[in-house]
Design an enzyme around this catalytic site. Sequence first.
Site, PDB file in Angstrom:
ATOM      1  CG  ASP A  62     -36.841 -23.310  10.356  1.00 16.33           C
ATOM      2  OD1 ASP A  62     -36.915 -23.769  11.517  1.00 16.33           O
ATOM      3  OD2 ASP A  62     -37.609 -23.635   9.449  1.00 16.33           O
ATOM      4  CB  THR A  63     -32.584 -27.156   9.545  1.00 19.32           C
ATOM      5  OG1 THR A  63     -31.444 -26.301   9.600  1.00 19.32           O
ATOM      6  CG2 THR A  63     -32.272 -28.364   8.662  1.00 19.32           C
TER       7      THR A  63
END
Length: 189
Positions: free
Chosen positions: A70-71
């Site tokens: 996840d960014t």
Amino acid sequence: MIPPVILASQSPRRRELLEKTGIPFSIIVRDTEELKEASMPPQELCLHNAAAKAEAVFREHPDSTVIGADTLVFLEGFPLGKPEDEEEARSMLRKLSGRTHHVCTAVAIRSPLGMKNLAVLTEVTFRELTEKDIRHYMELVDVMDKAGSYAFQEHGEMIISSVRGDTDNVIGLPVRDVMKCLNGLGYRA
């Protein structure tokens, strides 16, 4: 025998980055509820979302090594996810203009060989952007599926003045750190 690797992400950027490792993998994605809580520390928020993605696939494929990621972009601790519409994208780019922010990519690895979590922060500074700059950038880049409404690898030179840290992390997967984790589980490229 080393379990097969599954990337729990539909991001073409993560796929391209993981392909650079030479480790064969498949892609399987399951829907998960992503948290966007501004009250959580950036790394904790990203790790929660990455773990949810990895665990959703690992439950169905317990004999595989699953990588979830996840960014998020954080400006002064406040998360900037993917924009809902073009006006929100413009607003995000205005907020980032001339300022330094952080990109956090968290990776959760679930495997019969063990469990690994990591979160990497990279500091990114934007140039001062005019409305014309923002409009031109949005004409060139599909900002709607990008955290913070921008893509480092797509005309990033137009909007970014400096990066301190791992550029792969800004794109969506800190490859060197992921490889260290996979090597620790016995994988070799």
